[in-house]
Each structure stands twice: as C-alpha cells, then as structure tokens.
Design an enzyme around this catalytic site. Structure first.
Site, short mmCIF file in Angstrom:
data_model
loop_
_atom_site.label_atom_id
_atom_site.label_comp_id
_atom_site.label_asym_id
_atom_site.label_seq_id
_atom_site.Cartn_x
_atom_site.Cartn_y
_atom_site.Cartn_z
N HIS A 158 -5.36 31.44 -65.18
CA HIS A 158 -4.18 31.23 -64.34
C HIS A 158 -4.36 32.03 -63.06
CE1 HIS A 158 -0.02 30.23 -63.46
NE2 HIS A 158 0.12 31.48 -63.05
N ASN A 215 -7.09 30.14 -71.32
CA ASN A 215 -6.65 29.49 -70.08
C ASN A 215 -6.86 30.46 -68.93
OD1 ASN A 215 -5.35 27.58 -68.34
ND2 ASN A 215 -3.51 28.85 -68.41
N MET A 275 -3.88 20.60 -66.65
CA MET A 275 -2.47 20.59 -66.29
C MET A 275 -1.56 20.03 -67.39
SD MET A 275 -2.65 22.13 -63.54
CE MET A 275 -3.95 22.64 -62.43
C1 GAR Z 1 -7.52 27.05 -60.71
O1 GAR Z 1 -7.05 27.80 -59.63
C2 GAR Z 1 -6.80 27.45 -61.98
O2 GAR Z 1 -6.51 28.82 -62.06
C3 GAR Z 1 -5.53 26.66 -61.83
O3 GAR Z 1 -5.97 25.40 -61.38
C4 GAR Z 1 -7.14 25.58 -60.56
C5 GAR Z 1 -8.22 24.67 -61.06
O4 GAR Z 1 -9.32 24.70 -60.20
N1 GAR Z 1 -4.82 26.59 -63.07
C6 GAR Z 1 -3.49 26.74 -63.14
O5 GAR Z 1 -2.78 26.88 -62.16
C7 GAR Z 1 -2.93 26.72 -64.56
N2 GAR Z 1 -1.57 27.17 -64.60
P1 GAR Z 1 -10.69 23.98 -60.61
O6 GAR Z 1 -10.32 22.59 -61.13
O7 GAR Z 1 -11.45 23.91 -59.33
O8 GAR Z 1 -11.36 24.81 -61.66
#
Ligand code: GAR
Length: 204
Positions: free
Chosen positions: A113, A111, A94
C-alpha cells in the site's frame, strides 16, 4: 532457517510495475524465489502482458469470467494451488481477496500500500487518491506499507514499512512516482527476507 525457493503468485490489476520488479529480482538472482502465476481482474492489464513476456502462466479472472463471486474466489484459490504457490503478493490488485482464498492461504497473502498504514488506507484508497489524501493532510512524510491481508482493505498485520519524504510543491503524480520507485525496492527486499527465513510470516 533457509527455506527452498519461494513460489510466488501475484495478483495485479493495472501496470504491474511491482510485478516487474519481483520478476526481475528473481531472474537476476537477487531474490531466491520465482513467480509461478499471475492473475488479473483486468484482461487489458500490463501486468498480464509482462507475465506473458516472461513466460509466466497468467490468467484473467473477474466477475465477467466468473459471475458467481464464490466461483471466482474458488477459481483463484485453485489456480494458486495448482501452481504450487507458497506466498501470494498483491501488487496493485484493486479487488478484495475472497474468503476461500483467504482461508487457503491464511497468513501468506501480502499487500503493498502506498502510504504509512494505518494512515490513508481503507475502502477507496488506492493509487492517486492515497497521494492526494497525504498532500491534503499536509504530511511531511509518507511511505509504503507491506502487510498481511485479511478480510478488510489495508488492515492486516504490518510486515514492513519504509518512509518517503513529501517534498515542497509535490503533486500527487510526483509523489506517486517517488513512492512507486521505493515500493519496488521494499517489495523485493521483504520477499527476500521472507525467502531467507528472516521474516517468519507465521509469527506475525
Ligand atoms: C502501487 O502504487 C500500489 O501500492 C498501489 O497500486 C499501485 C500499483 O502499481 N496499491 C494500492 O493502492 C492498494 N491499496 P503497479 O501496478 O505499477 O505495481
């Protein structure tokens, strides 16, 4: 062209389920790669615990450990280099990647998304907020994007996408869960295609 095992460095902030999917795929031989280092800006993240459980070197690096942003950036880049990382995978990270890391790993930072970029991305668009925006916009299809990272959030060249249907009555949580399951598949598959040479990041 077949390349050697790809060394992956993962940056994650919270749950680390994408990290876990990548670790599992490496351990089970579905992905010709290994996770060399995990870095998190959150000392309490499950991502760091998961790394520990698999004996993967893992580090907490944040504005608290390194108050000067340039020091933090340089420290992260150094850790990635020290662990021989070829490809950096952001997995629910993040924070913005700093300019030093971007320069040293130019064209080699991915990355994931949870939407079909360029829709529903940018500053503040992460986690639940993305799925809320998808539902508010009345989309019937959403999905996942894996892209190269540049100095802006969610903007670099797209490496892979996959669609996920929005179902009648979906809540942000239900949608997030279905998208997350597919994220694991897409991240592993994309890294596998990079490892096999099918995707050449330098040509994107
Ligand atoms: C995931 O859904 C990823 O796509 C999102 O955070 C989550 C992490 O899950 N990322 C974003 O929104 C980036 N803009 P995780 O920690 O269980 O892998």
């Amino acid at each position: 062209m077949q390349v050697d095992k790809v060394n992956i460095g993962v940056l994650a902030s919270h749950g680390g389920s994408n990290l876990q999917a990548i670790i599992d795929a490496c351990e089970q031989g579905q992905l010709d790669a290994r996770v060399r280092v995990v870095i998190s800006n959150n000392a309490e993240s499950t991502a760091l615990k998961r790394a520990g459980e698999h004996f993967i070197p893992h580090f907490y690096r944040s504005g608290k450990t390194h108050p000067d942003p340039a020091d933090l950036d340089a420290g992260i880049a150094q850790l990635l280099e020290d662990h021989g990382v070829d490809v950096v995978a952001l997995a629910g990270y993040m924070k913005k990647v700093g300019p030093i890391t971007l320069r040293r790993f130019a064209g080699r930072i991915l990355n994931i998304h949870p939407a079909l970029l360029p829709k529903h991305g940018g500053v503040g668009m992460y986690g639940r907020r993305v799925h809320e925006a998808v539902l508010e916009a009345g989309e019937v299809t959403t999905g996942i994007t894996i892209h190269l990272v540049d100095e802006e959030y969610d903007r670099g060249p797209i490496v892979a996408q996959c669609e996920v249907a929005v179902l009648p009555g979906d809540s942000p949580e239900r949608l997030a869960q279905r998208v997350l399951e597919q994220e694991h598949v897409l991240y592993v598959d994309t890294l596998r295609r990079i490892a096999s040479g099918e995707i050449n990041l330098s040509k994107l």
